[in-house]
Design a protein around this motif. Sequence first.
Motif, PDB file in Angstrom:
ATOM      1  N   LYS A  31     -25.783  32.497  16.312  1.00 28.00           N
ATOM      2  CA  LYS A  31     -25.504  31.168  16.216  1.00 28.00           C
ATOM      3  C   LYS A  31     -24.487  30.985  15.364  1.00 28.00           C
ATOM      4  CE  LYS A  31     -27.219  26.468  16.856  1.00 28.00           C
ATOM      5  NZ  LYS A  31     -28.334  25.612  16.468  1.00 28.00           N
ATOM      6  N   ALA A  32     -24.858  31.236  14.053  1.00 28.51           N
ATOM      7  CA  ALA A  32     -23.704  30.898  13.008  1.00 28.51           C
ATOM      8  C   ALA A  32     -22.312  31.580  13.375  1.00 28.51           C
ATOM      9  CB  ALA A  32     -24.274  31.599  11.700  1.00 28.51           C
ATOM     10  N   ILE A  33     -22.556  32.906  13.775  1.00 26.81           N
ATOM     11  CA  ILE A  33     -21.061  33.539  14.289  1.00 26.81           C
ATOM     12  C   ILE A  33     -20.430  32.854  15.461  1.00 26.81           C
ATOM     13  CG2 ILE A  33     -20.382  35.788  15.173  1.00 26.81           C
ATOM     14  CD1 ILE A  33     -22.430  37.412  13.656  1.00 26.81           C
ATOM     15  N   PHE A  34     -21.243  32.382  16.368  1.00 30.91           N
ATOM     16  CA  PHE A  34     -20.565  31.817  17.415  1.00 30.91           C
ATOM     17  C   PHE A  34     -19.982  30.359  16.979  1.00 30.91           C
ATOM     18  CE2 PHE A  34     -20.819  28.501  20.494  1.00 30.91           C
ATOM     19  CZ  PHE A  34     -20.116  28.845  21.641  1.00 30.91           C
ATOM     20  N   LEU A  35     -20.810  29.691  16.158  1.00 24.27           N
ATOM     21  CA  LEU A  35     -19.951  28.499  15.411  1.00 24.27           C
ATOM     22  C   LEU A  35     -18.916  28.681  14.681  1.00 24.27           C
ATOM     23  CD1 LEU A  35     -23.274  26.348  14.812  1.00 24.27           C
ATOM     24  CD2 LEU A  35     -21.753  25.974  16.683  1.00 24.27           C
ATOM     25  N   GLN A  36     -18.869  29.974  14.012  1.00 21.89           N
ATOM     26  CA  GLN A  36     -17.647  30.160  13.126  1.00 21.89           C
ATOM     27  C   GLN A  36     -16.440  30.373  13.697  1.00 21.89           C
ATOM     28  OE1 GLN A  36     -18.488  33.504  10.747  1.00 21.89           O
ATOM     29  NE2 GLN A  36     -17.850  32.583   8.731  1.00 21.89           N
ATOM     30  N   GLN A  37     -16.784  31.218  15.051  1.00 23.99           N
ATOM     31  CA  GLN A  37     -15.524  31.491  15.897  1.00 23.99           C
ATOM     32  C   GLN A  37     -15.101  30.247  16.544  1.00 23.99           C
ATOM     33  OE1 GLN A  37     -17.388  34.618  18.155  1.00 23.99           O
ATOM     34  NE2 GLN A  37     -16.880  36.275  16.934  1.00 23.99           N
ATOM     35  N   ALA A  38     -15.988  29.601  17.170  1.00 24.00           N
ATOM     36  CA  ALA A  38     -15.557  28.157  17.708  1.00 24.00           C
ATOM     37  C   ALA A  38     -14.639  27.391  16.883  1.00 24.00           C
ATOM     38  CB  ALA A  38     -16.820  27.493  18.237  1.00 24.00           C
ATOM     39  N   SER A  39     -15.057  27.292  15.640  1.00 21.70           N
ATOM     40  CA  SER A  39     -14.435  26.549  14.608  1.00 21.70           C
ATOM     41  C   SER A  39     -13.011  26.981  14.135  1.00 21.70           C
ATOM     42  CB  SER A  39     -15.309  26.085  13.387  1.00 21.70           C
ATOM     43  OG  SER A  39     -15.246  27.056  12.640  1.00 21.70           O
ATOM     44  N   ALA A  40     -12.724  28.216  14.364  1.00 21.96           N
ATOM     45  CA  ALA A  40     -11.746  29.072  13.925  1.00 21.96           C
ATOM     46  C   ALA A  40     -10.682  28.646  15.219  1.00 21.96           C
ATOM     47  CB  ALA A  40     -11.838  30.420  14.052  1.00 21.96           C
ATOM     48  N   LEU A  41     -10.987  28.439  16.235  1.00 26.10           N
ATOM     49  CA  LEU A  41     -10.059  27.990  17.438  1.00 26.10           C
ATOM     50  C   LEU A  41      -9.970  26.526  17.650  1.00 26.10           C
ATOM     51  CD1 LEU A  41     -11.525  30.448  19.860  1.00 26.10           C
ATOM     52  CD2 LEU A  41      -9.436  30.729  18.547  1.00 26.10           C
ATOM     53  N   SER A  42     -10.811  25.982  17.069  1.00 24.71           N
ATOM     54  CA  SER A  42     -10.687  24.244  17.112  1.00 24.71           C
ATOM     55  C   SER A  42      -9.390  23.711  16.757  1.00 24.71           C
ATOM     56  CB  SER A  42     -11.683  23.342  16.405  1.00 24.71           C
ATOM     57  OG  SER A  42     -11.523  23.719  14.915  1.00 24.71           O
ATOM     58  N   ASP A  43      -8.459  24.113  15.862  1.00 27.59           N
ATOM     59  CA  ASP A  43      -7.276  23.594  15.264  1.00 27.59           C
ATOM     60  C   ASP A  43      -6.050  24.303  16.080  1.00 27.59           C
ATOM     61  OD1 ASP A  43      -8.601  21.777  13.724  1.00 27.59           O
ATOM     62  OD2 ASP A  43      -8.428  22.934  11.964  1.00 27.59           O
ATOM     63  N   ASP A  44      -6.452  25.249  16.932  1.00 35.52           N
ATOM     64  CA  ASP A  44      -5.207  25.872  17.880  1.00 35.52           C
ATOM     65  C   ASP A  44      -4.757  25.225  18.733  1.00 35.52           C
ATOM     66  OD1 ASP A  44      -3.641  27.601  18.929  1.00 35.52           O
ATOM     67  OD2 ASP A  44      -5.045  29.261  18.910  1.00 35.52           O
ATOM     68  N   SER A  45      -3.490  24.619  18.712  1.00 32.20           N
ATOM     69  CA  SER A  45      -2.730  23.818  19.645  1.00 32.20           C
ATOM     70  C   SER A  45      -2.313  24.357  20.665  1.00 32.20           C
ATOM     71  CB  SER A  45      -1.662  23.246  18.760  1.00 32.20           C
ATOM     72  OG  SER A  45      -0.688  24.077  18.429  1.00 32.20           O
ATOM     73  N   SER A  46      -2.221  25.893  20.684  1.00 26.03           N
ATOM     74  CA  SER A  46      -1.528  26.669  21.856  1.00 26.03           C
ATOM     75  C   SER A  46      -2.654  26.652  22.830  1.00 26.03           C
ATOM     76  CB  SER A  46      -1.168  27.936  21.686  1.00 26.03           C
ATOM     77  OG  SER A  46      -2.240  28.612  20.824  1.00 26.03           O
ATOM     78  N   LEU A  47      -3.956  26.339  22.581  1.00 19.58           N
ATOM     79  CA  LEU A  47      -4.973  26.683  23.623  1.00 19.58           C
ATOM     80  C   LEU A  47      -4.888  25.944  24.807  1.00 19.58           C
ATOM     81  CD1 LEU A  47      -8.389  26.800  21.395  1.00 19.58           C
ATOM     82  CD2 LEU A  47      -6.959  28.832  22.526  1.00 19.58           C
ATOM     83  N   CYS A  48      -4.568  24.645  24.837  1.00 24.66           N
ATOM     84  CA  CYS A  48      -4.309  23.970  25.750  1.00 24.66           C
ATOM     85  C   CYS A  48      -3.373  24.597  27.054  1.00 24.66           C
ATOM     86  CB  CYS A  48      -3.972  22.387  25.638  1.00 24.66           C
ATOM     87  SG  CYS A  48      -3.619  21.558  27.005  1.00 24.66           S
ATOM     88  N   ASP A  49      -2.248  24.897  26.398  1.00 24.11           N
ATOM     89  CA  ASP A  49      -1.113  25.554  27.125  1.00 24.11           C
ATOM     90  C   ASP A  49      -1.571  27.138  27.584  1.00 24.11           C
ATOM     91  OD1 ASP A  49       0.542  23.733  26.848  1.00 24.11           O
ATOM     92  OD2 ASP A  49       1.335  24.705  25.131  1.00 24.11           O
ATOM     93  N   LEU A  50      -2.440  27.869  26.841  1.00 25.70           N
ATOM     94  CA  LEU A  50      -3.170  28.966  27.208  1.00 25.70           C
ATOM     95  C   LEU A  50      -3.939  28.504  28.582  1.00 25.70           C
ATOM     96  CD1 LEU A  50      -3.459  31.814  27.027  1.00 25.70           C
ATOM     97  CD2 LEU A  50      -5.319  31.687  25.103  1.00 25.70           C
ATOM     98  N   ARG A  51      -4.803  27.696  28.581  1.00 23.64           N
ATOM     99  CA  ARG A  51      -5.993  27.390  29.417  1.00 23.64           C
ATOM    100  C   ARG A  51      -5.048  27.077  30.800  1.00 23.64           C
ATOM    101  NH1 ARG A  51      -8.571  23.466  27.356  1.00 23.64           N
ATOM    102  NH2 ARG A  51      -7.512  21.813  28.407  1.00 23.64           N
ATOM    103  N   ASN A  52      -4.151  26.274  30.572  1.00 26.53           N
ATOM    104  CA  ASN A  52      -2.938  25.938  31.841  1.00 26.53           C
ATOM    105  C   ASN A  52      -2.551  27.207  32.620  1.00 26.53           C
ATOM    106  OD1 ASN A  52      -4.036  23.143  31.607  1.00 26.53           O
ATOM    107  ND2 ASN A  52      -2.296  22.742  30.259  1.00 26.53           N
TER     108      ASN A  52
END
Length: 69
Positions: A31-52
């Motif tokens: 759980k700690a690893i998952f949360l750490q990974q998720a928080s690492a991506l939380s500030d990534d502004s390119s994720l929306c474009d990637l998902r689209n």
Amino acid sequence: MAVTPKQEQIINDPLSEQKTKAFNTTSQNSKAIFLQQASALSDDSSLCDLRNSIYQARGRSETDDDVSS
């Protein structure tokens, strides 16, 4: 309710508690690893474009509401 010999063995097994603790520790670590990974991506502004672009490449929308028949 009668306790069967197998249940009695599990209840009296000193390793049972250790196994349970090890499982809980592993679960907490995961759980700690998952949360750490998720928080690492939380500030990534390119994720929306990637998902689209992923949904566009699949030929469908992200939600069923956007699907035209």
